[in-house]
Design a protein around this motif. Structure first.
Motif, PDB file in Angstrom:
ATOM      1  N   VAL A  46       0.837  -1.203   0.000  1.00  0.00           N
ATOM      2  CA  VAL A  46       0.000   0.000   0.000  1.00  0.00           C
ATOM      3  C   VAL A  46       0.872   1.252   0.000  1.00  0.00           C
ATOM      4  CG1 VAL A  46      -1.633   1.355   1.385  1.00  0.00           C
ATOM      5  CG2 VAL A  46      -1.992  -1.102   1.085  1.00  0.00           C
ATOM      6  N   GLU A  47       1.879   1.268   0.864  1.00  0.00           N
ATOM      7  CA  GLU A  47       2.767   2.437   0.935  1.00  0.00           C
ATOM      8  C   GLU A  47       3.567   2.593  -0.357  1.00  0.00           C
ATOM      9  OE1 GLU A  47       5.719   4.516   4.144  1.00  0.00           O
ATOM     10  OE2 GLU A  47       5.865   2.336   3.938  1.00  0.00           O
ATOM     11  N   MET A  48       4.028   1.487  -0.897  1.00  0.00           N
ATOM     12  CA  MET A  48       4.801   1.546  -2.138  1.00  0.00           C
ATOM     13  C   MET A  48       3.978   2.153  -3.272  1.00  0.00           C
ATOM     14  SD  MET A  48       6.533  -1.595  -4.290  1.00  0.00           S
ATOM     15  CE  MET A  48       4.953  -2.289  -4.796  1.00  0.00           C
ATOM     16  N   LYS A  73       4.005   2.098  14.071  1.00  0.00           N
ATOM     17  CA  LYS A  73       3.530   1.401  12.878  1.00  0.00           C
ATOM     18  C   LYS A  73       2.873   2.386  11.916  1.00  0.00           C
ATOM     19  CE  LYS A  73       2.711  -3.088  15.073  1.00  0.00           C
ATOM     20  NZ  LYS A  73       1.692  -4.115  15.408  1.00  0.00           N
ATOM     21  N   LYS A  74       2.927   2.042  10.626  1.00  0.00           N
ATOM     22  CA  LYS A  74       2.241   2.850   9.627  1.00  0.00           C
ATOM     23  C   LYS A  74       0.856   2.256   9.385  1.00  0.00           C
ATOM     24  CE  LYS A  74       6.485   4.455   7.481  1.00  0.00           C
ATOM     25  NZ  LYS A  74       7.374   4.413   6.318  1.00  0.00           N
ATOM     26  N   TYR A  75      -0.103   3.164   9.126  1.00  0.00           N
ATOM     27  CA  TYR A  75      -1.481   2.737   8.966  1.00  0.00           C
ATOM     28  C   TYR A  75      -2.053   3.222   7.644  1.00  0.00           C
ATOM     29  CZ  TYR A  75      -1.610   1.201  13.808  1.00  0.00           C
ATOM     30  OH  TYR A  75      -1.368   0.525  14.975  1.00  0.00           O
ATOM     31  N   ASN A  76      -2.837   2.345   7.041  1.00  0.00           N
ATOM     32  CA  ASN A  76      -3.568   2.648   5.823  1.00  0.00           C
ATOM     33  C   ASN A  76      -4.860   3.356   6.224  1.00  0.00           C
ATOM     34  OD1 ASN A  76      -4.678   2.623   3.250  1.00  0.00           O
ATOM     35  ND2 ASN A  76      -5.206   0.444   3.294  1.00  0.00           N
ATOM     36  N   VAL A  77      -5.064   4.577   5.731  1.00  0.00           N
ATOM     37  CA  VAL A  77      -6.253   5.340   6.100  1.00  0.00           C
ATOM     38  C   VAL A  77      -7.096   5.570   4.852  1.00  0.00           C
ATOM     39  CG1 VAL A  77      -7.123   7.492   7.088  1.00  0.00           C
ATOM     40  CG2 VAL A  77      -4.993   6.499   7.948  1.00  0.00           C
ATOM     41  N   ASN A  78      -8.381   5.313   4.958  1.00  0.00           N
ATOM     42  CA  ASN A  78      -9.291   5.593   3.855  1.00  0.00           C
ATOM     43  C   ASN A  78      -9.144   7.063   3.455  1.00  0.00           C
ATOM     44  OD1 ASN A  78     -12.195   6.768   3.184  1.00  0.00           O
ATOM     45  ND2 ASN A  78     -12.125   4.663   2.435  1.00  0.00           N
ATOM     46  N   ALA A  79      -8.995   7.327   2.152  1.00  0.00           N
ATOM     47  CA  ALA A  79      -8.721   8.692   1.689  1.00  0.00           C
ATOM     48  C   ALA A  79      -9.871   9.648   1.980  1.00  0.00           C
ATOM     49  CB  ALA A  79      -8.407   8.683   0.196  1.00  0.00           C
ATOM     50  N   ASP A  80     -11.113   9.153   1.905  1.00  0.00           N
ATOM     51  CA  ASP A  80     -12.261  10.008   2.244  1.00  0.00           C
ATOM     52  C   ASP A  80     -12.182  10.447   3.705  1.00  0.00           C
ATOM     53  OD1 ASP A  80     -13.298   9.579  -0.311  1.00  0.00           O
ATOM     54  OD2 ASP A  80     -14.442   7.834   0.336  1.00  0.00           O
ATOM     55  N   THR A  81     -11.859   9.484   4.569  1.00  0.00           N
ATOM     56  CA  THR A  81     -11.752   9.760   5.995  1.00  0.00           C
ATOM     57  C   THR A  81     -10.608  10.729   6.270  1.00  0.00           C
ATOM     58  OG1 THR A  81     -12.576   7.535   6.477  1.00  0.00           O
ATOM     59  CG2 THR A  81     -11.477   8.695   8.262  1.00  0.00           C
ATOM     60  N   ALA A  82      -9.464  10.499   5.609  1.00  0.00           N
ATOM     61  CA  ALA A  82      -8.305  11.377   5.796  1.00  0.00           C
ATOM     62  C   ALA A  82      -8.628  12.798   5.355  1.00  0.00           C
ATOM     63  CB  ALA A  82      -7.102  10.834   5.016  1.00  0.00           C
ATOM     64  N   ALA A  83      -9.295  12.930   4.218  1.00  0.00           N
ATOM     65  CA  ALA A  83      -9.642  14.263   3.702  1.00  0.00           C
ATOM     66  C   ALA A  83     -10.568  14.987   4.681  1.00  0.00           C
ATOM     67  CB  ALA A  83     -10.310  14.140   2.334  1.00  0.00           C
ATOM     68  N   GLY A  84     -11.542  14.265   5.237  1.00  0.00           N
ATOM     69  CA  GLY A  84     -12.455  14.859   6.199  1.00  0.00           C
ATOM     70  C   GLY A  84     -11.743  15.315   7.460  1.00  0.00           C
ATOM     71  N   ALA A  85     -10.819  14.485   7.949  1.00  0.00           N
ATOM     72  CA  ALA A  85     -10.077  14.828   9.165  1.00  0.00           C
ATOM     73  C   ALA A  85      -9.179  16.043   8.940  1.00  0.00           C
ATOM     74  CB  ALA A  85      -9.241  13.628   9.621  1.00  0.00           C
TER      75      ALA A  85
END
Length: 257
Positions: free
Chosen positions: A73-75, A153-165
């Motif tokens: 995911v990060e890559m 640790k690194k975490y995968n965050v839903n982009a919609d959620t990240a944008a809202g935050a």
């Protein structure tokens, strides 16, 4: 900082963003707006997992993320999607700076539910000073939704959620969802403004149907106590309603009487 506009670009639209879209971003900047881009990359992640024959599953619409998958995911997000989008922005004559949410601890997260979702995170803090420093130099931050936890640790965050935050933390004027549709249509006419209650009714009545349902539901998730309206726009045929706003459908929380 006033007049911050968050644009969430879905992974399926990034390669299709039109010249007019970037021209309009330039016009928004000239009118005194400060754009911030948050992007997804679901299709590219899925393609890479399939290429590597790594099995994956969705739980309640979220991709369960194992530690091995987190590297992929990060890559994809940080190594491919983010620099590609940053190049698009810069080649359009704008100044864009790509950054991962895990850089400088820009986005901090806690596990949503480790047993159920693995390394899928929910944003616990946004270090807005990093974003504001870029905006002060008229640079557009382009943010990949990878977050860092207090556990390192690194975490995968839903982009919609990240944008809202991010929109909420910055006190953004608008949260814009850049899609492949012009907004919500009724009888082939664009609805410029609707409430969340009206959206739910239109889904029930079949006016909003098919692939448009997840788009409007994702947009409505961006509504928080601080973000009172979201806008759905077309990134492929971008238009300005006036010198300061993109054309599309604004979704608002209904005012309680």
């Amino acid at each position: 900082m006033q007049d911050i506009v968050i644009l969430k670009c879905g992974g399926s639209t990034i390669n299709e963003l039109s010249k007019e879209f970037f021209d309009n971003m330039r016009k928004l900047q000239k009118s005194g707006k400060y754009p911030v881009i948050v992007h997804g990359g679901g299709p590219a992640i899925q393609h890479m997992l399939e290429q590597l024959q790594i099995e994956f599953e969705f739980v309640n619409g979220l991709r369960k993320t194992t530690e091995d998958m987190m590297d992929i995911v990060e890559m994809v997000l940080v190594g491919h999607v983010n620099p590609a989008l940053t190049r698009h922005v810069n080649s359009a004559g704008l100044k864009g700076f790509g950054i991962s949410g895990s850089d400088l601890q820009l986005l901090e997260a806690t596990p949503l539910n480790y047993n159920r979702y693995g390394l899928v995170g929910e944003i616990s803090n946004v270090h807005t000073n990093v974003i504001n420093q870029l905006l002060e130099k008229n640079i557009i931050p382009i943010i990949a939704p990878i977050a860092i936890g207090q556990d390192g640790k690194k975490y995968n965050v839903n982009a919609d959620t990240a944008a809202g935050a991010i929109a909420s933390a910055l006190g953004a004027e608008q949260l814009i969802f850049v899609t492949d549709v012009p907004g919500i249509l009724k009888d082939e006419q664009l609805l410029e403004e609707v409430t969340t209650d009206e959206v739910e009714m239109m889904i029930q009545d079949g006016i909003i149907f098919g692939g448009m349902i997840p788009k409007v539901k994702a947009a409505m998730k961006g509504l928080t106590n601080n973000v009172r309206e979201v806008l759905i726009v077309n990134g492929m045929e971008s238009k300005l309603k006036n010198k300061q706003n993109l054309a599309g459908t604004t979704i608002k929380v209904p005012v309680k009487s």
